[in-house]
Design a protein around this motif. Structure first.
Motif, PDB file in Angstrom:
ATOM      1  N   PHE A 330      -8.706  45.236  40.283  1.00  0.00           N
ATOM      2  CA  PHE A 330      -9.173  44.228  41.250  1.00  0.00           C
ATOM      3  C   PHE A 330      -8.007  43.726  42.085  1.00  0.00           C
ATOM      4  O   PHE A 330      -6.848  44.081  41.854  1.00  0.00           O
ATOM      5  N   ASN A 331      -8.319  42.896  43.068  1.00  0.00           N
ATOM      6  CA  ASN A 331      -7.286  42.292  43.914  1.00  0.00           C
ATOM      7  C   ASN A 331      -7.438  40.778  43.871  1.00  0.00           C
ATOM      8  O   ASN A 331      -8.431  40.246  44.352  1.00  0.00           O
ATOM      9  N   LYS A 332      -6.477  40.112  43.249  1.00  0.00           N
ATOM     10  CA  LYS A 332      -6.499  38.649  43.157  1.00  0.00           C
ATOM     11  C   LYS A 332      -5.084  38.111  43.096  1.00  0.00           C
ATOM     12  O   LYS A 332      -4.220  38.664  42.417  1.00  0.00           O
ATOM     13  N   ASN A 333      -4.854  36.996  43.796  1.00  0.00           N
ATOM     14  CA  ASN A 333      -3.542  36.339  43.751  1.00  0.00           C
ATOM     15  C   ASN A 333      -3.355  35.525  42.481  1.00  0.00           C
ATOM     16  O   ASN A 333      -2.269  35.504  41.899  1.00  0.00           O
ATOM     17  N   THR A 334      -4.425  34.809  42.083  1.00  0.00           N
ATOM     18  CA  THR A 334      -4.296  33.810  41.032  1.00  0.00           C
ATOM     19  C   THR A 334      -5.353  34.062  39.968  1.00  0.00           C
ATOM     20  O   THR A 334      -6.551  34.021  40.261  1.00  0.00           O
ATOM     21  N   TRP A 335      -4.895  34.324  38.730  1.00  0.00           N
ATOM     22  CA  TRP A 335      -5.843  34.668  37.666  1.00  0.00           C
ATOM     23  C   TRP A 335      -5.168  34.501  36.310  1.00  0.00           C
ATOM     24  O   TRP A 335      -3.979  34.200  36.226  1.00  0.00           O
ATOM     25  N   TYR A 336      -5.947  34.723  35.271  1.00  0.00           N
ATOM     26  CA  TYR A 336      -5.530  34.406  33.903  1.00  0.00           C
ATOM     27  C   TYR A 336      -5.864  35.566  32.976  1.00  0.00           C
ATOM     28  O   TYR A 336      -6.907  36.215  33.125  1.00  0.00           O
ATOM     29  N   TYR A 337      -4.954  35.825  32.032  1.00  0.00           N
ATOM     30  CA  TYR A 337      -5.125  36.920  31.065  1.00  0.00           C
ATOM     31  C   TYR A 337      -4.908  36.380  29.658  1.00  0.00           C
ATOM     32  O   TYR A 337      -3.990  35.590  29.422  1.00  0.00           O
ATOM     33  N   LYS A 338      -5.741  36.831  28.724  1.00  0.00           N
ATOM     34  CA  LYS A 338      -5.599  36.406  27.331  1.00  0.00           C
ATOM     35  C   LYS A 338      -5.933  37.566  26.403  1.00  0.00           C
ATOM     36  O   LYS A 338      -6.906  38.292  26.614  1.00  0.00           O
ATOM     37  N   GLN A 339      -5.113  37.707  25.358  1.00  0.00           N
ATOM     38  CA  GLN A 339      -5.359  38.734  24.350  1.00  0.00           C
ATOM     39  C   GLN A 339      -4.930  38.174  22.990  1.00  0.00           C
ATOM     40  O   GLN A 339      -3.848  37.588  22.875  1.00  0.00           O
ATOM     41  N   GLU A 340      -5.756  38.336  21.982  1.00  0.00           N
ATOM     42  CA  GLU A 340      -5.527  37.654  20.708  1.00  0.00           C
ATOM     43  C   GLU A 340      -5.282  38.594  19.536  1.00  0.00           C
ATOM     44  O   GLU A 340      -5.164  38.143  18.405  1.00  0.00           O
ATOM     45  N   HIS A 341      -5.171  39.898  19.785  1.00  0.00           N
ATOM     46  CA  HIS A 341      -5.139  40.847  18.674  1.00  0.00           C
ATOM     47  C   HIS A 341      -3.830  41.601  18.522  1.00  0.00           C
ATOM     48  O   HIS A 341      -3.721  42.480  17.677  1.00  0.00           O
ATOM     49  N   GLY A 342      -2.832  41.279  19.340  1.00  0.00           N
ATOM     50  CA  GLY A 342      -1.537  41.922  19.190  1.00  0.00           C
ATOM     51  C   GLY A 342      -1.522  43.395  19.539  1.00  0.00           C
ATOM     52  O   GLY A 342      -0.588  44.115  19.177  1.00  0.00           O
ATOM     53  N   GLU A 343      -2.530  43.865  20.242  1.00  0.00           N
ATOM     54  CA  GLU A 343      -2.588  45.276  20.615  1.00  0.00           C
ATOM     55  C   GLU A 343      -1.756  45.520  21.881  1.00  0.00           C
ATOM     56  O   GLU A 343      -1.408  44.601  22.606  1.00  0.00           O
ATOM     57  N   SER A 344      -1.463  46.778  22.131  1.00  0.00           N
ATOM     58  CA  SER A 344      -0.678  47.128  23.313  1.00  0.00           C
ATOM     59  C   SER A 344      -1.480  46.828  24.587  1.00  0.00           C
ATOM     60  O   SER A 344      -2.707  46.842  24.589  1.00  0.00           O
ATOM     61  N   PHE A 345      -0.757  46.552  25.678  1.00  0.00           N
ATOM     62  CA  PHE A 345      -1.398  46.348  26.972  1.00  0.00           C
ATOM     63  C   PHE A 345      -0.396  46.669  28.072  1.00  0.00           C
ATOM     64  O   PHE A 345       0.821  46.704  27.860  1.00  0.00           O
ATOM     65  N   GLU A 382       1.457  38.583  18.439  1.00  0.00           N
ATOM     66  CA  GLU A 382       0.185  38.259  17.798  1.00  0.00           C
ATOM     67  C   GLU A 382      -0.872  37.872  18.835  1.00  0.00           C
ATOM     68  O   GLU A 382      -2.041  38.234  18.712  1.00  0.00           O
ATOM     69  N   ASP A 383      -0.462  37.117  19.838  1.00  0.00           N
ATOM     70  CA  ASP A 383      -1.389  36.684  20.892  1.00  0.00           C
ATOM     71  C   ASP A 383      -0.584  36.421  22.157  1.00  0.00           C
ATOM     72  O   ASP A 383       0.621  36.186  22.113  1.00  0.00           O
ATOM     73  N   VAL A 384      -1.274  36.455  23.295  1.00  0.00           N
ATOM     74  CA  VAL A 384      -0.591  36.223  24.562  1.00  0.00           C
ATOM     75  C   VAL A 384      -1.563  35.614  25.567  1.00  0.00           C
ATOM     76  O   VAL A 384      -2.742  35.964  25.603  1.00  0.00           O
ATOM     77  N   LEU A 395       4.119  33.349  30.959  1.00  0.00           N
ATOM     78  CA  LEU A 395       3.576  34.044  29.794  1.00  0.00           C
ATOM     79  C   LEU A 395       3.873  33.251  28.528  1.00  0.00           C
ATOM     80  O   LEU A 395       5.008  32.809  28.322  1.00  0.00           O
ATOM     81  N   PHE A 396       2.850  33.076  27.696  1.00  0.00           N
ATOM     82  CA  PHE A 396       2.963  32.313  26.451  1.00  0.00           C
ATOM     83  C   PHE A 396       2.510  33.216  25.306  1.00  0.00           C
ATOM     84  O   PHE A 396       1.351  33.640  25.278  1.00  0.00           O
ATOM     85  N   ALA A 397       3.400  33.514  24.383  1.00  0.00           N
ATOM     86  CA  ALA A 397       3.072  34.425  23.285  1.00  0.00           C
ATOM     87  C   ALA A 397       3.229  33.720  21.945  1.00  0.00           C
ATOM     88  O   ALA A 397       4.004  32.759  21.811  1.00  0.00           O
ATOM     89  N   ASN A 398       2.490  34.215  20.963  1.00  0.00           N
ATOM     90  CA  ASN A 398       2.596  33.742  19.585  1.00  0.00           C
ATOM     91  C   ASN A 398       2.492  32.220  19.477  1.00  0.00           C
ATOM     92  O   ASN A 398       3.400  31.530  19.019  1.00  0.00           O
ATOM     93  N   GLY A 399       1.338  31.736  19.945  1.00  0.00           N
ATOM     94  CA  GLY A 399       1.094  30.299  19.878  1.00  0.00           C
ATOM     95  C   GLY A 399       1.996  29.470  20.750  1.00  0.00           C
ATOM     96  O   GLY A 399       2.173  28.274  20.538  1.00  0.00           O
ATOM     97  N   GLY A 400       2.596  30.114  21.769  1.00  0.00           N
ATOM     98  CA  GLY A 400       3.478  29.398  22.692  1.00  0.00           C
ATOM     99  C   GLY A 400       4.904  29.260  22.206  1.00  0.00           C
ATOM    100  O   GLY A 400       5.708  28.563  22.835  1.00  0.00           O
ATOM    101  N   SER A 401       5.253  29.941  21.102  1.00  0.00           N
ATOM    102  CA  SER A 401       6.633  29.847  20.597  1.00  0.00           C
ATOM    103  C   SER A 401       7.583  30.747  21.373  1.00  0.00           C
ATOM    104  O   SER A 401       8.802  30.638  21.248  1.00  0.00           O
ATOM    105  N   PHE A 402       7.040  31.662  22.187  1.00  0.00           N
ATOM    106  CA  PHE A 402       7.843  32.552  23.021  1.00  0.00           C
ATOM    107  C   PHE A 402       7.254  32.527  24.425  1.00  0.00           C
ATOM    108  O   PHE A 402       6.062  32.801  24.607  1.00  0.00           O
TER     109      PHE A 402
END
Length: 436
Positions: A330-345, A382-384, A395-402
């Protein structure tokens, strides 16, 4: 003139001129008060304070330039500072900068860094400025002592200042705010540079946290890749007992995060806003062609859990989440991504890429970095959560610790996602209107 493809929807940024450190952040009398360092000149110049107010951190009133040099103790700029609520007044503390004429190095001689204060009861009428401390009042220090912050504990009020001592070691200079007498100087057990800027000292979840921006430790330790760093120390013994810090953790691993400040919001959450740039960096911001550069981060909630400071999106950002994006192209300037399973992306925006595979998180810029280098981080993900906004990612990973905060300037906003079990959502925009 080319259309500005990089103007953001979620971030406070100037329409013209230069933005740096957030200042004087507060929730007072039912309103948020957000200030930042500002110069009319696109590459920086005489430092002023710029002012926004908001009822909810989504709808802002642009109140323009607020603080300018008007007394001799700040002739060459009103530098960074903070705000503190005291006896139903909002009290400001900041550094006035003076550079005296003569053959000086302006480090150990020739500069005034004066601590100045003023206050308001209503956010409309402000008292006269009062100089509390001058360069001569700082014991065994260079001329670089600045960025005051107040910390209150057990009925005692501390005024803390970032400093460079007379031997060129970074330190935290602590005063008794009520008597203005020196209380102590705090150093670090390991080398943390020649200057500690933008100190922020607060308590959250039962821990005292000292956040600061040390200068002079580039590439000295793993991941210390920026020109200057920003991080935090957990002060287990309390401000009254500590003399040397024995821990330091980076607060953000991206190219563009510095000089953050925190305050309490309407719900008594500790909220952080940072500056999305690092001064004196070799990389650039091409928005200068449109007459402005830099921005503040989105608001973040700060907590402490399992030995780490955590940063997560403030409700004001989450409130702007919209519909799911059902396609991975898609084409978007402003958007949000979330993944909770620690899989590759892998996420591509034009030729910018952020990806995770085999316990390695990578950020690659292609042509969009303007001097920013590709980076990779060993991480058991673990999550992002990621916020994309025209020319930035947070970008906020692992409960925001990274966290990784980085500017990038893509030729277009063609997005391609290679992942499973993720959520992508539309994100709305903050509204900014000029004060009538």
């Amino acid at each position: 003139m080319l259309a500005n493809n990089w103007k953001q929807n979620l971030h406070l940024e100037p329409t013209k001129g230069w933005l740096n450190d957030p200042n004087g952040l507060a929730y007072f009398n039912g309103k948020y008060h957000i200030f930042h360092q500002y110069s009319y000149e696109v590459n920086g110049g005489l430092k002023l304070w710029y002012y926004y107010t908001s009822s909810d951190l989504k709808n802002y009133e642009d109140r323009g330039v607020f603080l300018t040099p008007t007394i001799e103790e700040e002739t060459h700029g009103v530098y960074s500072g903070s705000a503190n609520i005291e006896d139903e007044k909002l009290v400001f503390y900041y550094t006035g900068n003076v550079k005296y004429k003569g053959d000086y190095d302006y480090v150990h001689a020739g500069r005034g860094h004066n601590t100045i204060s003023f206050e308001t009861e209503d956010g409309i009428n402000f008292t006269e400025k009062k100089c509390l401390l001058t360069t001569d009042d700082y014991p065994n220090m260079s001329n670089h002592v600045r960025d005051p912050k107040i910390f209150e504990k057990n009925g005692k009020n501390y005024l803390v200042l970032g400093a460079r001592d007379s031997n060129d070691y970074g330190c935290l200079l602590v005063y008794d705010k009520d008597t203005l007498k020196p209380y102590k100087t705090i150093y670090s057990e390991k080398n943390l540079g020649f200057m500690w800027e933008c100190p922020d000292y607060f308590e959250v979840d039962g821990k005292e946290i000292f956040m600061f921006s040390p200068q002079g430790i580039t590439r000295m330790y793993p991941y210390y890749e920026n020109m200057y760093q920003i991080g935090y120390s957990v002060v287990e013994d309390g401000i009254e007992n500590v003399d040397k810090l024995d821990n330091f953790t980076l607060l953000d691993y991206g190219h563009d995060f510095y000089a953050s400040q925190t305050f309490l919001d309407e719900d008594n959450n500790r909220v952080l806003i940072g500056w999305m740039y690092v001064p004196d960096s070799s990389y650039t911001n091409p928005t200068t062609k449109f007459g402005y550069q830099n921005c503040l981060t989105v608001p973040r909630v700060v907590n402490f859990k399992d030995g780490k400071v955590r940063q997560t999106l403030h409700k004001s950002v989450k409130d702007l989440l919209g519909n799911d994006i059902e396609t991975n192209d898609f084409n978007k300037n402003t958007w949000y991504y979330k993944q909770e399973h620690g899989e590759s992306f892998e996420i591509n925006v034009a030729d910018f890429k952020v990806s995770y595979k085999d316990k390695e998180l990578k950020v690659s810029f292609g042509t969009s970095g303007y001097g920013r280098n590709d980076r990779k981080y060993k991480l058991d993900l673990e999550d992002v959560e990621i916020v994309f906004d025209s020319s930035s990612i947070e970008l906020f990973a692992n409960g925001g610790s990274f966290t990784i905060s980085t500017r990038f300037y893509p030729e277009n906003h063609d997005v391609k996602i290679l992942a499973t079990n993720y959520v992508a959502k539309e994100l709305g925009a903050i509204e900014i209107r000029e004060e009538n």
